[in-house]
Design a protein around this motif. Sequence first.
Motif, PDB file in Angstrom:
ATOM      1  N   GLU A  63       0.831  -1.208   0.000  1.00  0.00           N
ATOM      2  CA  GLU A  63       0.000   0.000   0.000  1.00  0.00           C
ATOM      3  C   GLU A  63       0.870   1.264   0.000  1.00  0.00           C
ATOM      4  O   GLU A  63       0.579   2.233  -0.719  1.00  0.00           O
ATOM      5  N   THR A  88      -9.998   6.466   6.674  1.00  0.00           N
ATOM      6  CA  THR A  88      -9.287   5.810   7.776  1.00  0.00           C
ATOM      7  C   THR A  88      -8.807   4.436   7.312  1.00  0.00           C
ATOM      8  O   THR A  88      -9.503   3.738   6.591  1.00  0.00           O
ATOM      9  N   GLY A  89      -7.625   4.069   7.732  1.00  0.00           N
ATOM     10  CA  GLY A  89      -7.067   2.777   7.344  1.00  0.00           C
ATOM     11  C   GLY A  89      -5.564   2.837   7.472  1.00  0.00           C
ATOM     12  O   GLY A  89      -5.012   3.851   7.917  1.00  0.00           O
ATOM     13  N   CYS A  90      -4.880   1.776   7.074  1.00  0.00           N
ATOM     14  CA  CYS A  90      -3.425   1.739   7.243  1.00  0.00           C
ATOM     15  C   CYS A  90      -2.734   2.956   6.644  1.00  0.00           C
ATOM     16  O   CYS A  90      -1.889   3.570   7.278  1.00  0.00           O
ATOM     17  N   PHE A 112     -13.766   6.797   8.097  1.00  0.00           N
ATOM     18  CA  PHE A 112     -13.565   5.504   7.431  1.00  0.00           C
ATOM     19  C   PHE A 112     -14.468   5.394   6.189  1.00  0.00           C
ATOM     20  O   PHE A 112     -14.063   4.940   5.133  1.00  0.00           O
ATOM     21  N   GLY A 140      -8.600   2.085   1.643  1.00  0.00           N
ATOM     22  CA  GLY A 140      -8.362   0.647   1.523  1.00  0.00           C
ATOM     23  C   GLY A 140      -9.599  -0.039   0.959  1.00  0.00           C
ATOM     24  O   GLY A 140     -10.626   0.609   0.694  1.00  0.00           O
ATOM     25  N   ASP A 141      -9.514  -1.363   0.803  1.00  0.00           N
ATOM     26  CA  ASP A 141     -10.668  -2.068   0.230  1.00  0.00           C
ATOM     27  C   ASP A 141     -11.873  -2.026   1.179  1.00  0.00           C
ATOM     28  O   ASP A 141     -13.018  -1.930   0.724  1.00  0.00           O
ATOM     29  N   GLY A 142     -11.637  -2.051   2.482  1.00  0.00           N
ATOM     30  CA  GLY A 142     -12.755  -1.976   3.425  1.00  0.00           C
ATOM     31  C   GLY A 142     -13.468  -0.642   3.290  1.00  0.00           C
ATOM     32  O   GLY A 142     -14.694  -0.569   3.147  1.00  0.00           O
ATOM     33  N   GLY A 143     -12.688   0.449   3.302  1.00  0.00           N
ATOM     34  CA  GLY A 143     -13.252   1.786   3.164  1.00  0.00           C
ATOM     35  C   GLY A 143     -13.954   1.976   1.833  1.00  0.00           C
ATOM     36  O   GLY A 143     -14.877   2.781   1.715  1.00  0.00           O
ATOM     37  N   ASN A 169      -5.807  -4.546  -0.274  1.00  0.00           N
ATOM     38  CA  ASN A 169      -4.991  -5.595   0.364  1.00  0.00           C
ATOM     39  C   ASN A 169      -5.891  -6.709   0.904  1.00  0.00           C
ATOM     40  O   ASN A 169      -5.476  -7.514   1.718  1.00  0.00           O
ATOM     41  N   ALA A 171      -8.414  -7.099   2.924  1.00  0.00           N
ATOM     42  CA  ALA A 171      -8.975  -7.219   4.287  1.00  0.00           C
ATOM     43  C   ALA A 171      -8.833  -5.879   5.011  1.00  0.00           C
ATOM     44  O   ALA A 171      -8.211  -4.950   4.492  1.00  0.00           O
ATOM     45  N   TYR A 172      -9.417  -5.805   6.208  1.00  0.00           N
ATOM     46  CA  TYR A 172      -9.259  -4.610   7.055  1.00  0.00           C
ATOM     47  C   TYR A 172      -7.962  -4.800   7.827  1.00  0.00           C
ATOM     48  O   TYR A 172      -7.950  -5.392   8.905  1.00  0.00           O
ATOM     49  N   MET A 173      -6.876  -4.267   7.301  1.00  0.00           N
ATOM     50  CA  MET A 173      -5.584  -4.530   7.938  1.00  0.00           C
ATOM     51  C   MET A 173      -5.344  -3.672   9.160  1.00  0.00           C
ATOM     52  O   MET A 173      -4.832  -4.128  10.174  1.00  0.00           O
ATOM     53  N   ASN A 174      -5.746  -2.411   9.086  1.00  0.00           N
ATOM     54  CA  ASN A 174      -5.440  -1.481  10.153  1.00  0.00           C
ATOM     55  C   ASN A 174      -5.985  -1.924  11.503  1.00  0.00           C
ATOM     56  O   ASN A 174      -5.405  -1.660  12.547  1.00  0.00           O
ATOM     57  N   THR A 175      -7.111  -2.637  11.482  1.00  0.00           N
ATOM     58  CA  THR A 175      -7.734  -3.025  12.751  1.00  0.00           C
ATOM     59  C   THR A 175      -7.522  -4.501  13.081  1.00  0.00           C
ATOM     60  O   THR A 175      -8.195  -5.043  13.958  1.00  0.00           O
TER      61      THR A 175
HETATM   62  C1  LIG Z   1     -17.373   3.865  11.375  1.00  0.00           C
HETATM   63  C2  LIG Z   1     -16.087   3.188  11.699  1.00  0.00           C
HETATM   64  N1  LIG Z   1     -16.078   1.858  11.919  1.00  0.00           N
HETATM   65  C3  LIG Z   1     -14.916   1.222  12.179  1.00  0.00           C
HETATM   66  C4  LIG Z   1     -13.758   1.937  12.259  1.00  0.00           C
HETATM   67  C5  LIG Z   1     -12.475   1.217  12.596  1.00  0.00           C
HETATM   68  N2  LIG Z   1     -11.618   1.075  11.448  1.00  0.00           N
HETATM   69  C6  LIG Z   1     -10.657   1.955  11.168  1.00  0.00           C
HETATM   70  S1  LIG Z   1      -9.743   1.541   9.846  1.00  0.00           S
HETATM   71  C7  LIG Z   1     -10.629   0.115   9.658  1.00  0.00           C
HETATM   72  C8  LIG Z   1     -10.278  -0.889   8.604  1.00  0.00           C
HETATM   73  C9  LIG Z   1      -9.627  -0.309   7.384  1.00  0.00           C
HETATM   74  O1  LIG Z   1      -9.564  -1.309   6.414  1.00  0.00           O
HETATM   75  P1  LIG Z   1      -9.312  -0.963   4.898  1.00  0.00           P
HETATM   76  O2  LIG Z   1     -10.222   0.097   4.441  1.00  0.00           O
HETATM   77  O3  LIG Z   1      -9.366  -2.234   4.128  1.00  0.00           O
HETATM   78  O4  LIG Z   1      -7.862  -0.343   4.882  1.00  0.00           O
HETATM   79  P2  LIG Z   1      -6.450  -1.010   5.286  1.00  0.00           P
HETATM   80  O5  LIG Z   1      -6.238  -0.706   6.714  1.00  0.00           O
HETATM   81  O6  LIG Z   1      -6.527  -2.470   4.995  1.00  0.00           O
HETATM   82  O7  LIG Z   1      -5.492  -0.317   4.395  1.00  0.00           O
HETATM   83  C10 LIG Z   1     -11.629   0.001  10.611  1.00  0.00           C
HETATM   84  C11 LIG Z   1     -12.564  -1.131  10.725  1.00  0.00           C
HETATM   85  C12 LIG Z   1     -13.804   3.331  12.035  1.00  0.00           C
HETATM   86  N3  LIG Z   1     -12.699   4.077  12.049  1.00  0.00           N
HETATM   87  N4  LIG Z   1     -14.985   3.925  11.753  1.00  0.00           N
END
Ligand SMILES: Cc1ncc(C[n+]2csc(CCOP(=O)(O)OP(=O)(O)O)c2C)c(N)n1
Length: 348
Positions: A63, A88-90, A112, A140-143, A169, A171-175
């Motif tokens: 990333e 929000t994310g890694c 996020f 990220g893919d989760g966001g 990546n 998955a939700y890596m940051n958490t």
């Molecule tokens: C509304 C909300 N729910 C949960 C979170 C916690 N949270 C922060 S980052 C994240 C996961 C990010 O995953 P992704 O988007 O795939 O990015 P990556 O970290 O893998 O790069 C989560 C669940 C948050 N910040 N806000």
Amino acid sequence: MNEIPKLRTADDIPADQKVKFYQKGTFTVGNRLVDADERNVQSSMNRSNAITSGHRACQGCGEALGARYALDTAMRMTGGDMIAANATGCLEVFTTPYPETSWQMPWMHSLFGNAPAVASGMQAAMKAKGRNTRVIAQGGDGGTVDIGFGCLSGMFERNDDVLYICYDNEAYMNTGVQRSGATPGGARTATTMPAGEAYPGNVFGTGKNLPKIAMAHNIPYVATASVAYLQDLEAKVEKAMSFKGARYIHVYVPCPLGWGCASNSTINLARLVVETGMFPLFEAEHGQVTATRPIRSRVPIEQYLKPQRRFAHLFKTDAGAEAIKKLQAMCDYNIAEYDLLRPEEETV
Ligand SMILES: Cc1ncc(C[n+]2csc(CCOP(=O)(O)OP(=O)(O)O)c2C)c(N)n1
Ligand code: SF4
């Protein structure tokens, strides 16, 4: 004083010593060995540096690599007149441990789930002020495929002048490596722990193909890219920045920590995912595929799965073997759909 040694150039390479494509990606080693017109942005002494050193990404983070190449290219295209919103994310966390930042460009952390909406707002504000500042959103893919999906669809549907980049990546890596809508079938994550024959990791038949969903909005430009092919990524960002309206680039970025792979396997895995057919590289304009990258040397899916601990359980049970067959079938499907085996076309 010692004399400074002269750098080797392409002309110094013996004719029988071929420069391999994977040597071209860095300033430190490869770029000075290839002709000037083959070098990428990173090889320029005048390059911008959107994300500077000192950030806290894990060693081998795909990333960090993808974001740096993508945003450096966008900076070059805009002369630095740009601003980014970041979910929000890694990427957000490792670049901005308060009160520090690695960003050398205007950058704003969104929530996020709302980076596309924040970016749309930034773009509207720039327009209201009569400025041409270009806007990028990233996550990220989760966001992107999960929590930010509604905002992103709205941004596409309104055709807001924003380039959205998803760093996938899987998955939700940051958490702590929870499953996302982009996690592949059979993968182990913190929320898809395999349990013998009964449950071989993440279920199949779920997940979202966001590049295709983006295409279904008929937006001006959609592309997929992988950090194994950095010049291709740069070219796609360059192309995206030449369009107005909503654009989407989905970049495949290995995560050594979340996937349980060696930190020096990032580029290899990012290449294998393409060479298996699992992650087709293509471009699309207004909903139509305009270009695909042919597979250079086809590899079976096992070769991609084996270096990653998130798939190790698949090699131990009958249910796992079935899952591997399904993954191979997905590759075969992609290869046929995008016509990826074209031996007459040379790729680098
Ligand atoms: C509304 C909300 N729910 C949960 C979170 C916690 N949270 C922060 S980052 C994240 C996961 C990010 O995953 P992704 O988007 O795939 O990015 P990556 O970290 O893998 O790069 C989560 C669940 C948050 N910040 N806000
Ligand atoms: S957990 Fe993965 S995505 Fe996050 S910084 Fe580490 S390698 Fe990069």
